[in-house]
Design an enzyme around this catalytic site. Structure first.
Site, PDB file in Angstrom:
ATOM      1  N   LYS A 185     -18.557  -7.710   0.014  1.00 21.49           N
ATOM      2  CA  LYS A 185     -19.458  -7.712  -1.135  1.00 21.49           C
ATOM      3  C   LYS A 185     -18.727  -7.641  -2.462  1.00 21.49           C
ATOM      4  CE  LYS A 185     -23.585  -5.662   1.015  1.00 21.49           C
ATOM      5  NZ  LYS A 185     -24.563  -4.544   0.924  1.00 21.49           N
ATOM      6  N   HIS A 225       0.838  -1.201   0.000  1.00 17.30           N
ATOM      7  CA  HIS A 225       0.000   0.000   0.000  1.00 17.30           C
ATOM      8  C   HIS A 225       0.875   1.255   0.000  1.00 17.30           C
ATOM      9  CE1 HIS A 225      -3.511  -2.385   0.563  1.00 17.30           C
ATOM     10  NE2 HIS A 225      -3.368  -2.609   1.858  1.00 17.30           N
TER      11      HIS A 225
END
Length: 334
Positions: free
Chosen positions: A297, A147
């Protein structure tokens, strides 16, 4: 080194139940940095222009000092909760498909993508470790995840011909995914956390600077940095997987395309398939987070179920201002 041994080494965390020990040298560095209250830790510190936790800063310093890049290295970079797990699964499968054919013995069936493609800051250089990477993944290119913003990558990585792939995501969906990931540990309400995000005070933020660092490099050196968006990858995974494979130096042959290899990789690495694997329902491949938390999701536009139109408008205005003139655009509002 066999894949089981490789995964075991990168899964090992000898200080799982302990706080990461911050060295005196790092403490001295932290004392000189601007700080703000963090979502999950007591404070985030602004290091080299970006907001990070103390343990992350300590790992980044070690990475910058000790990492030696190879010409065929592959670095997969993202902001947190921008499709990192998915990108790792796709890239690992593509570059290792000769070593690990698509079968019921594929490594993804027994190892989480974060064990197969380790983070610089959370695995390899975490906990004051200086790893020996000279023999890592000797059967193919070394594939790493991070990251860390582009300006803060180790100089050897930026100066070499290694391939960097950056995947970014609509910041509204990224925020909601992050909130569900760590919100239960946060002292802030969703609205308060959103305001912090809009100010750039979020892990590895400001997110617009994170995006722009990789975006600009992709324009200046497109042969070394491929810039992808989560939304485009979701919309046409087959097309962008072919782009990814070609960029990484592992293009699909005509025979592979005719025999459906591309589609099989898409299915193996799909969100739903990874979510249903037993290996991803248990264990912790990233310290303090259960693997099942990595799969919520994976949808585009889920932010509408949590954020008000006023909040979305605020983010849209910020993005237009921060990205103005760069050529990088996001469609945030309907």
């Amino acid at each position: 080194m066999g894949i089981d041994s490789l995964a075991k080494i990168h899964s090992k965390d000898g200080v799982e139940a302990k706080e990461v020990q911050i060295t005196d040298e790092c403490k001295q560095l932290l004392s000189s940095l601007p700080k703000e209250i963090g979502w999950r830790t007591s404070h985030l510190y602004q290091y080299q222009g970006f907001w990070c936790q103390p343990a992350e800063i300590q790992s980044i310093v070690a990475f910058q000092k000790h990492f030696q890049s190879y010409e065929n290295d592959i670095i997969l970079a993202t902001m947190p909760k921008s499709g990192t797990t998915w990108l790792k699964a796709l890239a690992f499968t593509v570059v290792n498909r000769d070593r690990f054919p698509l079968s019921n013995k594929h490594p993804l069936l027994t190892s989480n993508p974060h064990d197969l493609v380790p983070f610089f800051e959370y695995k390899l250089y975490a906990n004051n470790q200086i790893p020996d990477l000279t023999k890592y993944n000797a059967g193919g290119p070394r594939v790493f995840g991070t990251h860390i913003p582009f300006p803060s990558l180790a100089n050897t990585a930026k100066k070499s011909n290694c391939r960097v792939v950056y995947l970014c995501r609509n910041p509204l969906d990224t925020f909601i995914s992050s909130w569900h990931f760590i919100g239960s540990m946060s002292p802030f309400t969703l609205e308060e956390a959103f305001d912090m995000c809009c100010k750039g005070v979020i892990g590895f933020g400001p997110f617009w600077d994170h995006m722009l660092g990789y975006w600009k490099e992709s324009k200046e050196n497109p042969e070394n940095l491929l810039f992808l968006t989560y939304e485009c990858l979701k919309e046409d995974t087959v097309f962008h997987l072919k782009r990814l494979a070609k960029f990484l130096g592992f293009p699909f042959s005509m025979e592979e395309e005719r025999s459906g290899v591309v589609e099989k990789i898409v299915e193996l690495c799909s969100f739903q398939n990874l979510k249903e694997m037993e290996v991803n329902k248990k264990g912790k491949s990233i310290k303090n987070f259960e693997n099942k938390m990595l799969f919520r999701k994976g949808e585009v536009g889920d932010w509408v179920n949590y954020l008000s139109p006023k909040m979305a408008e605020k983010m849209s205005t910020i993005m237009k201002e921060k990205l103005c003139g760069s050529g990088l655009k996001f469609k945030l509002l309907p």
